[in-house]
Scaffold this motif. Sequence first.
Motif, PDB file in Angstrom:
ATOM      1  N   LYS A 111       1.282   7.213  -7.353  1.00 41.23           N
ATOM      2  CA  LYS A 111       1.297   6.079  -6.427  1.00 41.23           C
ATOM      3  C   LYS A 111       1.541   4.777  -7.175  1.00 41.23           C
ATOM      4  O   LYS A 111       2.302   3.920  -6.727  1.00 41.23           O
ATOM      5  N   SER A 158      -1.100  11.954   4.822  1.00 41.14           N
ATOM      6  CA  SER A 158      -2.490  11.491   4.865  1.00 41.14           C
ATOM      7  C   SER A 158      -2.812  10.904   6.237  1.00 41.14           C
ATOM      8  O   SER A 158      -1.917  10.522   7.003  1.00 41.14           O
ATOM      9  N   GLU A 159      -4.087  10.812   6.546  1.00 41.77           N
ATOM     10  CA  GLU A 159      -4.509  10.220   7.822  1.00 41.77           C
ATOM     11  C   GLU A 159      -4.078   8.756   7.905  1.00 41.77           C
ATOM     12  O   GLU A 159      -3.691   8.285   8.966  1.00 41.77           O
ATOM     13  N   ASP A 160      -4.148   8.029   6.787  1.00 42.98           N
ATOM     14  CA  ASP A 160      -3.719   6.627   6.781  1.00 42.98           C
ATOM     15  C   ASP A 160      -2.238   6.505   7.123  1.00 42.98           C
ATOM     16  O   ASP A 160      -1.848   5.659   7.926  1.00 42.98           O
ATOM     17  N   ALA A 161      -1.418   7.338   6.505  1.00 48.63           N
ATOM     18  CA  ALA A 161       0.025   7.292   6.775  1.00 48.63           C
ATOM     19  C   ALA A 161       0.312   7.623   8.236  1.00 48.63           C
ATOM     20  O   ALA A 161       1.150   6.972   8.872  1.00 48.63           O
ATOM     21  N   LYS A 162      -0.382   8.602   8.766  1.00 47.90           N
ATOM     22  CA  LYS A 162      -0.183   8.978  10.182  1.00 47.90           C
ATOM     23  C   LYS A 162      -0.612   7.842  11.102  1.00 47.90           C
ATOM     24  O   LYS A 162       0.059   7.555  12.098  1.00 47.90           O
ATOM     25  N   ALA A 163      -1.722   7.169  10.783  1.00 44.03           N
ATOM     26  CA  ALA A 163      -2.204   6.066  11.615  1.00 44.03           C
ATOM     27  C   ALA A 163      -1.222   4.899  11.611  1.00 44.03           C
ATOM     28  O   ALA A 163      -0.939   4.307  12.660  1.00 44.03           O
ATOM     29  N   VAL A 164      -0.685   4.542  10.445  1.00 48.02           N
ATOM     30  CA  VAL A 164       0.290   3.450  10.363  1.00 48.02           C
ATOM     31  C   VAL A 164       1.554   3.818  11.134  1.00 48.02           C
ATOM     32  O   VAL A 164       2.082   3.008  11.906  1.00 48.02           O
ATOM     33  N   PHE A 176       0.849   5.313   0.765  1.00 44.95           N
ATOM     34  CA  PHE A 176       0.092   6.401   1.364  1.00 44.95           C
ATOM     35  C   PHE A 176       0.785   7.725   1.069  1.00 44.95           C
ATOM     36  O   PHE A 176       2.012   7.804   1.113  1.00 44.95           O
ATOM     37  N   TYR A 193       0.888   3.524  14.839  1.00 43.51           N
ATOM     38  CA  TYR A 193       0.800   2.123  15.249  1.00 43.51           C
ATOM     39  C   TYR A 193       2.200   1.520  15.366  1.00 43.51           C
ATOM     40  O   TYR A 193       2.510   0.840  16.345  1.00 43.51           O
ATOM     41  N   ARG A 209       0.862  -1.165   0.000  1.00 40.96           N
ATOM     42  CA  ARG A 209       0.000   0.000   0.000  1.00 40.96           C
ATOM     43  C   ARG A 209       0.900   1.216   0.000  1.00 40.96           C
ATOM     44  O   ARG A 209       1.926   1.233   0.658  1.00 40.96           O
TER      45      ARG A 209
END
Length: 100
Positions: A78, A23-29, A19, A32, A17
């Motif tokens: 991407k 992005s919010e997804d990149a920040k969340a990963v 990101f 984590y 994936r």
Amino acid sequence: RRGGGGGGAPPLALKMRVFVVNSEDAKAVAEYIRAHPDQRPAPFVVLARQLPMAVLYDPAALDVSDASVADRLRKQAKTRAVRVLRESIADRALGVTEAM
């Protein structure tokens, strides 16, 4: 997939994936990963923290202020990033292994 004919290492199965950096997804990963540094096996592996990609376009033909046009260009960048990573991993000369 790595491999080809003959012996050697078995194919590496990867699901990738990409990101956008902020992005919010990149920040969340990233959060984590920071919160679970010792988790084995790791649910996420970051292959490249930042991989700048560019898409050449004709500004006379495309209006990047249009959200759908900008989104299409982002998707193209991407796709290019994933292709670069896959080709690099598949290149045996680079010595990428599952243990890495």
